[in-house]
Design a protein around this motif. Sequence first.
Motif, PDB file in Angstrom:
ATOM      1  N   VAL A   1      -3.885   1.322  11.387  1.00 15.81           N
ATOM      2  CA  VAL A   1      -4.249   0.223  12.054  1.00 15.81           C
ATOM      3  C   VAL A   1      -3.947  -0.878  11.548  1.00 15.81           C
ATOM      4  CG1 VAL A   1      -6.383  -1.002  13.199  1.00 15.81           C
ATOM      5  CG2 VAL A   1      -5.873   1.345  13.921  1.00 15.81           C
ATOM      6  N   ASN A   2      -4.546  -1.253  10.236  1.00 16.08           N
ATOM      7  CA  ASN A   2      -4.323  -2.465   9.511  1.00 16.08           C
ATOM      8  C   ASN A   2      -2.925  -2.740   9.369  1.00 16.08           C
ATOM      9  OD1 ASN A   2      -7.087  -3.007   9.132  1.00 16.08           O
ATOM     10  ND2 ASN A   2      -7.015  -2.062   6.974  1.00 16.08           N
ATOM     11  N   ALA A   3      -2.131  -1.660   8.988  1.00 15.38           N
ATOM     12  CA  ALA A   3      -0.610  -2.083   8.630  1.00 15.38           C
ATOM     13  C   ALA A   3      -0.140  -2.707  10.313  1.00 15.38           C
ATOM     14  CB  ALA A   3       0.039  -0.806   8.580  1.00 15.38           C
TER      15      ALA A   3
ATOM     16  N   GLU B   1       2.908   2.040   4.087  1.00 13.72           N
ATOM     17  CA  GLU B   1       3.475   0.846   3.503  1.00 13.72           C
ATOM     18  C   GLU B   1       3.886   0.058   4.711  1.00 13.72           C
ATOM     19  OE1 GLU B   1       6.662   1.253   0.635  1.00 13.72           O
ATOM     20  OE2 GLU B   1       5.980   3.538   0.906  1.00 13.72           O
ATOM     21  N   ASP B   2       3.822  -1.503   4.565  1.00 12.09           N
ATOM     22  CA  ASP B   2       4.138  -2.106   5.763  1.00 12.09           C
ATOM     23  C   ASP B   2       4.874  -3.540   5.291  1.00 12.09           C
ATOM     24  OD1 ASP B   2       2.274  -4.524   5.329  1.00 12.09           O
ATOM     25  OD2 ASP B   2       0.759  -3.086   5.914  1.00 12.09           O
ATOM     26  N   THR B   3       5.543  -4.130   5.952  1.00 10.50           N
ATOM     27  CA  THR B   3       6.156  -5.306   5.641  1.00 10.50           C
ATOM     28  C   THR B   3       5.546  -6.553   6.054  1.00 10.50           C
ATOM     29  OG1 THR B   3       7.532  -5.187   7.606  1.00 10.50           O
ATOM     30  CG2 THR B   3       8.514  -4.253   5.626  1.00 10.50           C
TER      31      THR B   3
ATOM     32  N   ARG C   1     -11.012  -6.815  -4.629  1.00  5.69           N
ATOM     33  CA  ARG C   1     -12.334  -7.010  -3.801  1.00  5.69           C
ATOM     34  C   ARG C   1     -11.752  -6.539  -2.367  1.00  5.69           C
ATOM     35  NH1 ARG C   1     -15.041 -12.431  -3.741  1.00  5.69           N
ATOM     36  NH2 ARG C   1     -16.906 -10.973  -3.054  1.00  5.69           N
ATOM     37  N   ILE C   2     -10.726  -5.932  -2.132  1.00  5.30           N
ATOM     38  CA  ILE C   2     -10.354  -5.356  -0.811  1.00  5.30           C
ATOM     39  C   ILE C   2     -11.267  -4.325  -0.380  1.00  5.30           C
ATOM     40  CG2 ILE C   2      -8.437  -4.006  -1.416  1.00  5.30           C
ATOM     41  CD1 ILE C   2      -7.808  -6.789   0.924  1.00  5.30           C
ATOM     42  N   PHE C   3     -11.811  -3.633  -1.227  1.00  6.43           N
ATOM     43  CA  PHE C   3     -12.574  -2.544  -0.901  1.00  6.43           C
ATOM     44  C   PHE C   3     -14.006  -2.592  -0.929  1.00  6.43           C
ATOM     45  CE2 PHE C   3      -8.689  -0.994  -2.726  1.00  6.43           C
ATOM     46  CZ  PHE C   3      -8.036   0.097  -2.042  1.00  6.43           C
TER      47      PHE C   3
ATOM     48  N   TYR D   1     -15.474  -7.302   3.330  1.00  4.81           N
ATOM     49  CA  TYR D   1     -14.616  -8.447   2.459  1.00  4.81           C
ATOM     50  C   TYR D   1     -13.383  -8.428   3.344  1.00  4.81           C
ATOM     51  CZ  TYR D   1     -11.986 -11.236  -0.677  1.00  4.81           C
ATOM     52  OH  TYR D   1     -11.554 -12.335  -1.361  1.00  4.81           O
ATOM     53  N   GLN D   2     -12.946  -9.661   3.640  1.00  4.17           N
ATOM     54  CA  GLN D   2     -11.695  -9.734   4.630  1.00  4.17           C
ATOM     55  C   GLN D   2     -11.061 -10.855   3.791  1.00  4.17           C
ATOM     56  OE1 GLN D   2     -13.905 -10.557   8.241  1.00  4.17           O
ATOM     57  NE2 GLN D   2     -12.752  -8.712   9.030  1.00  4.17           N
ATOM     58  N   VAL D   3      -9.685 -10.768   3.329  1.00  5.39           N
ATOM     59  CA  VAL D   3      -8.851 -11.651   2.912  1.00  5.39           C
ATOM     60  C   VAL D   3      -8.874 -13.176   3.808  1.00  5.39           C
ATOM     61  CG1 VAL D   3      -6.553 -12.643   2.316  1.00  5.39           C
ATOM     62  CG2 VAL D   3      -7.391 -10.013   1.820  1.00  5.39           C
ATOM     63  N   ASP D   4      -8.942 -12.773   5.016  1.00  2.00           N
ATOM     64  CA  ASP D   4      -8.754 -14.085   5.783  1.00  2.00           C
ATOM     65  C   ASP D   4      -9.217 -13.461   7.271  1.00  2.00           C
ATOM     66  OD1 ASP D   4      -8.607 -16.230   7.441  1.00  2.00           O
ATOM     67  OD2 ASP D   4      -6.274 -16.298   7.280  1.00  2.00           O
TER      68      ASP D   4
ATOM     69  N   ARG E   1      -7.302 -13.506  10.308  1.00  2.00           N
ATOM     70  CA  ARG E   1      -6.418 -12.497  10.314  1.00  2.00           C
ATOM     71  C   ARG E   1      -6.841 -11.409  11.167  1.00  2.00           C
ATOM     72  NH1 ARG E   1      -3.701 -10.169   5.146  1.00  2.00           N
ATOM     73  NH2 ARG E   1      -3.343 -12.164   3.826  1.00  2.00           N
ATOM     74  N   SER E   2      -8.054 -11.002  10.675  1.00  2.00           N
ATOM     75  CA  SER E   2      -8.517  -9.518  11.046  1.00  2.00           C
ATOM     76  C   SER E   2      -8.600  -9.229  12.648  1.00  2.00           C
ATOM     77  CB  SER E   2      -9.877  -9.019  10.541  1.00  2.00           C
ATOM     78  OG  SER E   2      -9.533  -9.153   9.024  1.00  2.00           O
ATOM     79  N   GLY E   3      -8.960 -10.454  13.304  1.00  2.00           N
ATOM     80  CA  GLY E   3      -9.169 -10.518  14.802  1.00  2.00           C
ATOM     81  C   GLY E   3     -10.413  -9.954  15.046  1.00  2.00           C
TER      82      GLY E   3
ATOM     83  N   GLY F   1     -13.461  -0.985   7.183  1.00  2.00           N
ATOM     84  CA  GLY F   1     -12.581  -0.014   7.236  1.00  2.00           C
ATOM     85  C   GLY F   1     -12.331   0.629   5.764  1.00  2.00           C
ATOM     86  N   LEU F   2     -11.636  -0.306   4.872  1.00  2.00           N
ATOM     87  CA  LEU F   2     -11.346   0.014   3.474  1.00  2.00           C
ATOM     88  C   LEU F   2     -12.241   0.669   2.724  1.00  2.00           C
ATOM     89  CD1 LEU F   2      -8.536  -2.389   2.771  1.00  2.00           C
ATOM     90  CD2 LEU F   2      -8.145  -0.093   3.370  1.00  2.00           C
ATOM     91  N   ALA F   3     -13.696   0.258   2.860  1.00  4.67           N
ATOM     92  CA  ALA F   3     -14.712   0.747   2.005  1.00  4.67           C
ATOM     93  C   ALA F   3     -15.096   2.082   2.421  1.00  4.67           C
ATOM     94  CB  ALA F   3     -15.959  -0.224   2.293  1.00  4.67           C
TER      95      ALA F   3
ATOM     96  N   GLY G   1       4.550  -7.515   1.945  1.00  7.62           N
ATOM     97  CA  GLY G   1       3.961  -6.291   2.485  1.00  7.62           C
ATOM     98  C   GLY G   1       2.669  -5.626   1.655  1.00  7.62           C
ATOM     99  N   SER G   2       2.081  -4.666   2.251  1.00  2.45           N
ATOM    100  CA  SER G   2       0.990  -3.969   1.808  1.00  2.45           C
ATOM    101  C   SER G   2       1.676  -2.273   1.484  1.00  2.45           C
ATOM    102  CB  SER G   2      -0.176  -3.750   2.371  1.00  2.45           C
ATOM    103  OG  SER G   2      -0.496  -5.130   2.587  1.00  2.45           O
ATOM    104  N   HIS G   3       0.994  -1.802   0.401  1.00  4.58           N
ATOM    105  CA  HIS G   3       1.347  -0.499   0.096  1.00  4.58           C
ATOM    106  C   HIS G   3       0.026   0.228  -0.574  1.00  4.58           C
ATOM    107  CE1 HIS G   3       4.105   2.327  -2.467  1.00  4.58           C
ATOM    108  NE2 HIS G   3       3.346   3.213  -1.664  1.00  4.58           N
TER     109      HIS G   3
HETATM  110  P1  ADP Z   1     -10.789  -4.846   8.785  1.00  5.55           P
HETATM  111  O1  ADP Z   1     -11.863  -4.464   9.770  1.00  5.55           O
HETATM  112  O2  ADP Z   1     -11.160  -6.327   8.535  1.00  5.55           O
HETATM  113  O3  ADP Z   1      -9.403  -4.700   8.835  1.00  5.55           O
HETATM  114  P2  ADP Z   1     -10.711  -3.344   6.358  1.00  5.55           P
HETATM  115  O4  ADP Z   1     -11.682  -2.862   5.163  1.00  5.55           O
HETATM  116  O5  ADP Z   1      -9.679  -2.357   7.133  1.00  5.55           O
HETATM  117  O6  ADP Z   1     -11.538  -4.489   7.371  1.00  5.55           O
HETATM  118  O7  ADP Z   1      -9.763  -4.318   5.522  1.00  5.55           O
HETATM  119  C1  ADP Z   1     -10.303  -5.498   4.678  1.00  5.55           C
HETATM  120  C2  ADP Z   1      -9.439  -6.656   4.602  1.00  5.55           C
HETATM  121  O8  ADP Z   1      -8.331  -6.223   3.794  1.00  5.55           O
HETATM  122  C3  ADP Z   1      -8.776  -6.956   5.840  1.00  5.55           C
HETATM  123  O9  ADP Z   1      -9.502  -7.935   6.518  1.00  5.55           O
HETATM  124  C4  ADP Z   1      -7.359  -7.717   5.419  1.00  5.55           C
HETATM  125  O10 ADP Z   1      -7.699  -8.841   5.054  1.00  5.55           O
HETATM  126  C5  ADP Z   1      -6.949  -6.882   4.314  1.00  5.55           C
HETATM  127  N1  ADP Z   1      -6.037  -5.869   4.755  1.00  5.55           N
HETATM  128  C6  ADP Z   1      -6.215  -4.712   4.838  1.00  5.55           C
HETATM  129  N2  ADP Z   1      -5.089  -4.025   5.289  1.00  5.55           N
HETATM  130  C7  ADP Z   1      -3.867  -4.845   5.299  1.00  5.55           C
HETATM  131  C8  ADP Z   1      -2.651  -4.861   5.263  1.00  5.55           C
HETATM  132  N3  ADP Z   1      -2.005  -3.843   5.781  1.00  5.55           N
HETATM  133  N4  ADP Z   1      -1.947  -6.088   5.071  1.00  5.55           N
HETATM  134  C9  ADP Z   1      -2.609  -7.118   4.688  1.00  5.55           C
HETATM  135  N5  ADP Z   1      -4.095  -7.300   4.590  1.00  5.55           N
HETATM  136  C10 ADP Z   1      -4.610  -5.946   4.724  1.00  5.55           C
END
Ligand code: ADP
Length: 463
Positions: free
Chosen positions: A366-368, A394-396, A407-409, A413-416, A419-421, A428-430, A452-454
């Motif tokens: 879903v994130n990808a 993986e995604d591009t 910090r992503i886990f 925490y959200q990068v932006d 972006r997440s909507g 999710g990642l945690a 992209g992310s991997h």
């Molecule tokens: P969220 O519900 O915000 O997606 P996650 O824990 O799944 O929460 O992801 C945390 C944050 O990691 C996301 O808000 C996003 O900023 C970043 N992220 C996760 N997966 C990707 C991806 N495939 N590409 C870019 N950023 C990602």
Amino acid sequence: MVYSLRSRLWLSYALLIALVLCLVGGAIAVVVFRSNIPLQQAAINLQNLRASTIPRLRLSSNLNSTALQALLDRNTDQIRGRIVILSNRGEVIADSLKSERVSLPSFGDAPLKTEVGALPRFYRDNNRRGWYYIIDEISPNRLVLFGVNRPPIQLFAIFRDQYLRPLVLGGLIALLASIIFSLVLSRWISAPLKQISQEAGQVAEGQAHPIPPRGPAEVRSLAQAFNDMSRQVQNSRQSQKDFVANVSHELKTPLTSIQGFARAILDGTVETTAELQQAAEIIESEAGRMDRLVSDLLALAKMDAGTASFSMRMINIKELLQTAILKFTPLVEEAGLTFSTSLPEENTHIMCDPDRLMQVLDNLLVNAIKFTPEDGQITLSCQVGKETLEIHVEDTGLGIPPDERERIFERFYQVDKARSGARGYGLGLAISKQIVETHGGSLALMSQTGEGSHFVVKLPLHT
Ligand code: ADP
């Protein structure tokens, strides 16, 4: 008092000093006992006896046996030892201890004259008394044996006169040095320990300061461990605060929205059926969002507490991945992306909870989709190694900047955030990481900004 480090150190030093002094004293006693002090003393006594009597004996050497015996008997008081006049063949002519019948040493077959001038010799008489003796000549055919008792070893007197003073003095100096050493050493050890215990009290109040590493290596590593621990306590306190703030914030937004629309319905601002329908939909969607958040939080709390139930069973990982591909192909296409998949030829079975593992794949895919712009590509692949199995997603898309990767886990925490909507709230990642780790595996990110992310899920094959 005896429980303090300083007094214990001092006590152990004092005991050690006492032990060493005893050993040294014992060694001295053995050396004195084994030394030839008795022989030296006997040699002096023999020389004294000889010097005081030999001139008179030489002058009287021609007297007959009875006269010689009478001479010796007259002077018994002055003879400090024993004098025996002998013939060249060792026959007794006169003996100062004649009446006591004290035996003489056996001279053997060698001519007695050869003994003249020899060093003092030792023998035991018939009463088991030890004697030192020398033989001298008083006339060409008469010899004299001078004998003295072996002097008793005055061990205590020798010890007292010669060794006691330096030993006591040395002991006192060592004791003084031990007091100074124990003071310095205890300070060196206890000062940083005291600081650690003071800081430990501060941790409870949330004001601990890092302790500079001082003292012995063990105390330094304790200080290091303490610093790590207090940092962790502070971090976890901070993340607890952040967590509460995040949860309140995430709940407040949908609640405000629900409250607003409910009020609008109640006060009649929303009038038409279409408006009512729209308000109800928003309320339902916001309530659903809250429900998802609460469910995720509950799931995390259960996993943290170790009470989450995992129904583990052997599953064919290839089948699970095929299901995920079937489920996500339409969603990927709908987003205008291409889906590239690569599964292993052979079937691989692993022990896992398939629903939870599917939840991880769901979240990663879903994130990808969410973070990859149109015309991008999503790849799902699987590699089976000797010990582990790797699932790559993986995604591009946008990728994740290097300084955000750690910090992503983290929870929330959200990068932006933009972006997440609306659906995402950074859990999710945690949750995915917790699930994978509960399976004994790991979830890692290999992402380059703009490339992209991997994500890699590693699971053990044999559990
Ligand atoms: P969220 O519900 O915000 O997606 P996650 O824990 O799944 O929460 O992801 C945390 C944050 O990691 C996301 O808000 C996003 O900023 C970043 N992220 C996760 N997966 C990707 C991806 N495939 N590409 C870019 N950023 C990602």
